[in-house]
Design a protein around this motif. Structure first.
Motif, PDB file in Angstrom:
ATOM      1  N   VAL A 232      51.405  54.945  99.050  1.00 53.53           N
ATOM      2  CA  VAL A 232      50.894  53.678  99.591  1.00 53.53           C
ATOM      3  C   VAL A 232      51.766  53.206 100.745  1.00 53.53           C
ATOM      4  O   VAL A 232      51.259  52.817 101.811  1.00 53.53           O
ATOM      5  N   ARG A 233      53.075  53.248 100.543  1.00 51.80           N
ATOM      6  CA  ARG A 233      53.993  52.799 101.595  1.00 51.80           C
ATOM      7  C   ARG A 233      53.940  53.713 102.808  1.00 51.80           C
ATOM      8  O   ARG A 233      54.071  53.247 103.952  1.00 51.80           O
TER       9      ARG A 233
ATOM     10  N   SER B  40      61.769  55.372  98.879  1.00 54.55           N
ATOM     11  CA  SER B  40      60.842  55.475  97.747  1.00 54.55           C
ATOM     12  C   SER B  40      60.610  56.925  97.346  1.00 54.55           C
ATOM     13  O   SER B  40      60.583  57.257  96.161  1.00 54.55           O
TER      14      SER B  40
ATOM     15  N   ARG C  82      52.805  57.214  93.401  1.00 51.23           N
ATOM     16  CA  ARG C  82      51.728  56.446  94.028  1.00 51.23           C
ATOM     17  C   ARG C  82      52.263  55.417  95.016  1.00 51.23           C
ATOM     18  O   ARG C  82      51.730  55.281  96.132  1.00 51.23           O
ATOM     19  N   ILE C  83      53.342  54.712  94.650  1.00 48.53           N
ATOM     20  CA  ILE C  83      53.877  53.693  95.546  1.00 48.53           C
ATOM     21  C   ILE C  83      54.445  54.328  96.817  1.00 48.53           C
ATOM     22  O   ILE C  83      54.400  53.733  97.900  1.00 48.53           O
ATOM     23  N   CYS C  84      54.946  55.554  96.690  1.00 43.77           N
ATOM     24  CA  CYS C  84      55.449  56.274  97.866  1.00 43.77           C
ATOM     25  C   CYS C  84      54.314  56.531  98.856  1.00 43.77           C
ATOM     26  O   CYS C  84      54.461  56.332 100.070  1.00 43.77           O
TER      27      CYS C  84
ATOM     28  N   THR D  67      60.052  53.718 102.927  1.00 48.75           N
ATOM     29  CA  THR D  67      59.189  54.797 102.428  1.00 48.75           C
ATOM     30  C   THR D  67      60.019  56.024 102.076  1.00 48.75           C
ATOM     31  O   THR D  67      59.806  56.659 101.032  1.00 48.75           O
TER      32      THR D  67
ATOM     33  N   THR E 137      53.681  45.495  98.372  1.00 45.12           N
ATOM     34  CA  THR E 137      54.177  46.589  97.528  1.00 45.12           C
ATOM     35  C   THR E 137      55.482  46.235  96.830  1.00 45.12           C
ATOM     36  O   THR E 137      55.913  46.951  95.916  1.00 45.12           O
TER      37      THR E 137
ATOM     38  N   ASN F 200      61.045  55.586  90.515  1.00 48.42           N
ATOM     39  CA  ASN F 200      59.699  55.031  90.752  1.00 48.42           C
ATOM     40  C   ASN F 200      58.666  56.151  90.804  1.00 48.42           C
ATOM     41  O   ASN F 200      59.014  57.337  90.889  1.00 48.42           O
TER      42      ASN F 200
ATOM     43  N   SER G 256      55.420  44.022  92.568  1.00 45.95           N
ATOM     44  CA  SER G 256      55.559  44.630  91.245  1.00 45.95           C
ATOM     45  C   SER G 256      57.020  44.930  90.920  1.00 45.95           C
ATOM     46  O   SER G 256      57.485  44.693  89.799  1.00 45.95           O
ATOM     47  N   ASP G 257      57.763  45.461  91.895  1.00 45.53           N
ATOM     48  CA  ASP G 257      59.173  45.787  91.677  1.00 45.53           C
ATOM     49  C   ASP G 257      60.008  44.539  91.399  1.00 45.53           C
ATOM     50  O   ASP G 257      60.886  44.538  90.533  1.00 45.53           O
TER      51      ASP G 257
END
Length: 260
Positions: free
Chosen positions: A157-158, A142, A153-155, A139, A221, A150, A224-225
């Motif tokens: 979520v994690r 990220s 949003r992904i940050c 996290t 998560t 990146n 996608s990456d």
């Protein structure tokens, strides 16, 4: 095709891990080896035949998850520029601590709590404890990679998943200690509401399931990456014939895909 690049690695990890939990739970409840209401995950893999399924599938999940962690490490290392030294250092730490979690999973798979309890408990602590550490390190990575590499949003979520995991881990551990202090049922696989420490026991088991599901969510998560990544390996032959001694032929080499 949905599973582009190396996205199949976290998908396989998720399927194997979740499939193990569900299958061993169904077998254990069907054979009445555990109570249907929230046993510990490892309780469902204690007796034969569910222990065989539990051990085999978790060993496979452990191996695939190590591959997944390695690919995540290579992905960050490849996309981040050399001047981003703090991210690269965090990436190394995350890989080191993260790999201890699947190693603990292998201990849980191979040492049942009713046979070698101390090793089983060490393994379970490694899975959850180092898993939480890995999540927070990833996290942090990220957030440091935003906005250059990146999105935000992904940050977030994690971060949410990591917070759920650490709360679940601490609650499960603390409740397990309380339940052991308050009660000692004759059959640890069949706790009854009348047993001392039952409430703490149920709190602990629910928290363990929540933490495990959060871990699985964290692997989601990565999908996608991983779609944007392939890894190659270069094979460099040092001889023209396999019965020859070592001869450094510069023109004898072959490049092939390590993973599709």
């Amino acid at each position: 095709m949905c599973l582009k690049g190396l996205s199949y690695l976290p998908v396989i990890t998720i399927i194997l891990t979740l499939g193990t939990f569900i299958l061993s739970y169904i077998l254990a409840v069907f054979k009445k080896d555990v109570n249907a209401y929230f046993p510990y995950i490892s309780d469902t893999g204690t007796k034969v035949p569910e222990s065989c399924v539990f051990g085999q599938l978790l060993n496979m999940a452990s191996a695939i998850s190590i591959c997944t962690l390695y690919v995540r490490y290579k992905l960050v290392k490849s996309i981040v520029q050399p001047e981003d030294d703090s991210i690269l250092k965090l990436n190394k730490h995350a890989f080191f601590w993260g790999i201890l979690s699947p190693l603990g999973l292998s201990l849980v798979a191979n040492f049942q709590e009713t046979s070698v309890e101390i090793v089983h408990v060490i393994g379970a602590t490694m899975v959850l404890g180092f898993g939480v550490v890995y999540e927070f390190l990833q996290t942090a990575i990220s957030f440091q990679m935003h906005p250059s590499y990146n999105g935000l949003r992904i940050c977030k979520v994690r971060l949410v998943i990591s917070i759920i995991s650490v709360i679940g881990f601490l609650t499960s551990t603390a409740s397990a200690v309380v339940s052991r202090i308050q009660g000692h049922p004759e059959d640890k696989l069949h706790w009854k509401p009348t047993d001392g420490g039952f409430a703490a026991h149920i709190t602990s088991t629910i928290s363990e399931w929540l933490t495990a599901l959060a871990f699985i969510g964290f692997f989601f998560t990565f999908i996608s990456d991983f779609r944007k990544l392939n890894i190659n390996v270069e094979a460099q032959l040092q001889v023209r014939h396999l019965d020859e001694h070592y001869v450094p032929y510069d023109d004898v080499n072959e490049e092939s895909r390590l993973l599709v």
